[in-house]
Design a protein around this motif. Structure first.
Motif, PDB file in Angstrom:
ATOM      1  N   LYS A  24      31.987  -3.693  39.749  1.00 17.57           N
ATOM      2  CA  LYS A  24      32.607  -3.026  38.602  1.00 17.57           C
ATOM      3  C   LYS A  24      32.879  -1.548  38.891  1.00 17.57           C
ATOM      4  N   TYR A  25      31.939  -0.870  39.514  1.00 15.76           N
ATOM      5  CA  TYR A  25      32.079   0.562  39.742  1.00 15.76           C
ATOM      6  C   TYR A  25      32.641   0.927  41.113  1.00 15.76           C
ATOM      7  N   ASN A  26      32.879  -0.028  41.962  1.00 22.90           N
ATOM      8  CA  ASN A  26      33.508   0.181  43.266  1.00 22.90           C
ATOM      9  C   ASN A  26      34.608  -0.849  43.476  1.00 22.90           C
ATOM     10  N   PRO A  27      35.700  -0.750  42.706  1.00 23.64           N
ATOM     11  CA  PRO A  27      36.752  -1.758  42.848  1.00 23.64           C
ATOM     12  C   PRO A  27      37.416  -1.667  44.216  1.00 23.64           C
ATOM     13  N   PRO A  28      37.814  -2.803  44.774  1.00 22.89           N
ATOM     14  CA  PRO A  28      38.417  -2.783  46.103  1.00 22.89           C
ATOM     15  C   PRO A  28      39.842  -2.236  46.120  1.00 22.89           C
ATOM     16  N   LEU A  29      40.581  -2.354  45.023  1.00 25.14           N
ATOM     17  CA  LEU A  29      41.966  -1.890  44.979  1.00 25.14           C
ATOM     18  C   LEU A  29      41.985  -0.400  44.639  1.00 25.14           C
ATOM     19  N   VAL A  30      42.574   0.410  45.504  1.00 31.62           N
ATOM     20  CA  VAL A  30      42.609   1.856  45.313  1.00 31.62           C
ATOM     21  C   VAL A  30      44.044   2.350  45.403  1.00 31.62           C
ATOM     22  N   ILE A  31      44.285   3.523  44.813  1.00 31.69           N
ATOM     23  CA  ILE A  31      45.627   4.103  44.845  1.00 31.69           C
ATOM     24  C   ILE A  31      45.628   5.362  45.690  1.00 31.69           C
ATOM     25  N   GLY A  32      46.798   5.711  46.155  1.00 32.28           N
ATOM     26  CA  GLY A  32      46.968   6.924  46.952  1.00 32.28           C
ATOM     27  C   GLY A  32      48.078   7.758  46.355  1.00 32.28           C
ATOM     28  N   THR A  33      49.176   7.858  47.051  1.00 37.70           N
ATOM     29  CA  THR A  33      50.307   8.673  46.649  1.00 37.70           C
ATOM     30  C   THR A  33      51.008   8.088  45.429  1.00 37.70           C
ATOM     31  N   VAL A  34      51.419   8.970  44.528  1.00 38.46           N
ATOM     32  CA  VAL A  34      52.242   8.572  43.388  1.00 38.46           C
ATOM     33  C   VAL A  34      53.493   9.439  43.429  1.00 38.46           C
ATOM     34  N   ALA A  35      54.669   8.808  43.404  1.00 41.58           N
ATOM     35  CA  ALA A  35      55.933   9.540  43.464  1.00 41.58           C
ATOM     36  C   ALA A  35      56.934   8.903  42.518  1.00 41.58           C
ATOM     37  N   THR A  36      57.867   9.725  42.015  1.00 40.40           N
ATOM     38  CA  THR A  36      58.897   9.221  41.105  1.00 40.40           C
ATOM     39  C   THR A  36      60.273   9.648  41.597  1.00 40.40           C
ATOM     40  N   SER A  37      61.288   8.928  41.108  1.00 41.82           N
ATOM     41  CA  SER A  37      62.661   9.329  41.383  1.00 41.82           C
ATOM     42  C   SER A  37      62.992  10.538  40.525  1.00 41.82           C
ATOM     43  N   VAL A  38      64.122  11.162  40.784  1.00 44.52           N
ATOM     44  CA  VAL A  38      64.523  12.356  40.046  1.00 44.52           C
ATOM     45  C   VAL A  38      64.635  12.072  38.552  1.00 44.52           C
ATOM     46  N   ASP A  39      65.210  10.923  38.199  1.00 42.09           N
ATOM     47  CA  ASP A  39      65.369  10.580  36.785  1.00 42.09           C
ATOM     48  C   ASP A  39      64.119   9.922  36.192  1.00 42.09           C
ATOM     49  N   GLU A  40      63.085   9.757  36.991  1.00 45.77           N
ATOM     50  CA  GLU A  40      61.795   9.193  36.593  1.00 45.77           C
ATOM     51  C   GLU A  40      61.890   7.752  36.071  1.00 45.77           C
ATOM     52  N   HIS A  41      62.873   7.011  36.566  1.00 47.33           N
ATOM     53  CA  HIS A  41      62.995   5.601  36.206  1.00 47.33           C
ATOM     54  C   HIS A  41      62.364   4.686  37.251  1.00 47.33           C
ATOM     55  N   ILE A  42      62.103   5.227  38.418  1.00 43.89           N
ATOM     56  CA  ILE A  42      61.447   4.464  39.473  1.00 43.89           C
ATOM     57  C   ILE A  42      60.183   5.209  39.880  1.00 43.89           C
ATOM     58  N   VAL A  43      59.086   4.498  39.927  1.00 44.03           N
ATOM     59  CA  VAL A  43      57.806   5.078  40.332  1.00 44.03           C
ATOM     60  C   VAL A  43      57.249   4.232  41.463  1.00 44.03           C
ATOM     61  N   ILE A  44      56.707   4.898  42.468  1.00 43.59           N
ATOM     62  CA  ILE A  44      56.029   4.180  43.545  1.00 43.59           C
ATOM     63  C   ILE A  44      54.605   4.703  43.631  1.00 43.59           C
ATOM     64  N   VAL A  45      53.683   3.769  43.729  1.00 45.83           N
ATOM     65  CA  VAL A  45      52.261   4.089  43.841  1.00 45.83           C
ATOM     66  C   VAL A  45      51.750   3.452  45.124  1.00 45.83           C
ATOM     67  N   GLY A  46      51.239   4.270  46.012  1.00 46.72           N
ATOM     68  CA  GLY A  46      50.642   3.748  47.232  1.00 46.72           C
ATOM     69  C   GLY A  46      49.323   3.077  46.894  1.00 46.72           C
ATOM     70  N   ILE A  47      49.174   1.813  47.261  1.00 46.56           N
ATOM     71  CA  ILE A  47      47.943   1.083  46.965  1.00 46.56           C
ATOM     72  C   ILE A  47      47.358   0.534  48.249  1.00 46.56           C
ATOM     73  N   GLY A  48      46.077   0.243  48.197  1.00 50.88           N
ATOM     74  CA  GLY A  48      45.410  -0.325  49.356  1.00 50.88           C
ATOM     75  C   GLY A  48      44.138  -1.029  48.938  1.00 50.88           C
ATOM     76  N   ASN A  49      43.485  -1.610  49.907  1.00 51.24           N
ATOM     77  CA  ASN A  49      42.298  -2.415  49.667  1.00 51.24           C
ATOM     78  C   ASN A  49      41.165  -1.877  50.533  1.00 51.24           C
ATOM     79  N   LYS A  50      40.134  -1.332  49.887  1.00 54.69           N
ATOM     80  CA  LYS A  50      38.985  -0.853  50.649  1.00 54.69           C
ATOM     81  C   LYS A  50      37.857  -1.880  50.670  1.00 54.69           C
ATOM     82  N   GLY A  51      38.130  -3.059  50.163  1.00 53.28           N
ATOM     83  CA  GLY A  51      37.125  -4.110  50.105  1.00 53.28           C
ATOM     84  C   GLY A  51      37.025  -4.908  51.386  1.00 53.28           C
TER      85      GLY A  51
END
Length: 134
Positions: A24-51
Motif C-alpha cells: 500500500k505504501y510502496n506502490p510499484p507504479l511510479v511517475i517521472g516527467t510530466v509535460a503538456t502541449s502548448v494548448d494543454e490538450h495533450i499531456v504525457i506522464v513518464g511512468i515506470g515500474n519499480k516493483g
C-alpha cells in the motif's frame, strides 16, 4: 497444541498485515516527467515500474474520475525520449504508441533509474521507457 495453532494464526495475520502495508505504501507504479502541449490538450506522464513483477495498466482516469477521450502509452528508450503529440502527427510516426491494454510495464523501469543511467552514460536503446499520453 492449541497455543501452537494460535501462535501460527497470529504470525500469519501479522505477516499478512505487514505485506499489505508494504504494498500500500510502496506502490510499484511510479511517475517521472510530466509535460503538456502548448494548448494543454495533450499531456504525457513518464511512468515506470519499480516493483519485482511486471505491471499492466487497466484503466486511466482524469479530472474527477473521467476517462480521457484518447489514451495511449508510448514505448521508447531513455536515449530517444517521448514526443508530446497524438499518434496521427507525421513526426509521431517515428515513436511507438500502444493501446493501454496491450502493454505490460516491465520491472526495473522506474524513471529515476532511467535518469541515473542517462547521467552515468550507461543508458542503451534496449532499455524501456514508458510514457502515458492522454
Amino acid at each position: 497444541m492449541k497455543t501452537i495453532g494460535l501462535i501460527t494464526v497470529l504470525m500469519l495475520l501479522i505477516i499478512s498485515i505487514g505485506l499489505f502495508s508494504f504494498v500500500k505504501y510502496n506502490p510499484p507504479l511510479v511517475i517521472g516527467t510530466v509535460a503538456t502541449s502548448v494548448d494543454e490538450h495533450i499531456v504525457i506522464v513518464g511512468i515506470g515500474n519499480k516493483g519485482v513483477n511486471d505491471v499492466k495498466v487497466k484503466k486511466v482516469l482524469i479530472n474527477d474520475n473521467e476517462e480521457p477521450s484518447k489514451q495511449k502509452i508510448q514505448v521508447s528508450n531513455p536515449l530517444k525520449g517521448f514526443i508530446i503529440s497524438d499518434d496521427s502527427n507525421s513526426e509521431a510516426r517515428n515513436y511507438h504508441f500502444v493501446n493501454i491494454g496491450d502493454v505490460t510495464i516491465q520491472s526495473n523501469t522506474s524513471p529515476a533509474t532511467q535518469f541515473a543511467k542517462l547521467d552515468n552514460g550507461t543508458a542503451t536503446e534496449s532499455d524501456k521507457s514508458y510514457g502515458l499520453t492522454v
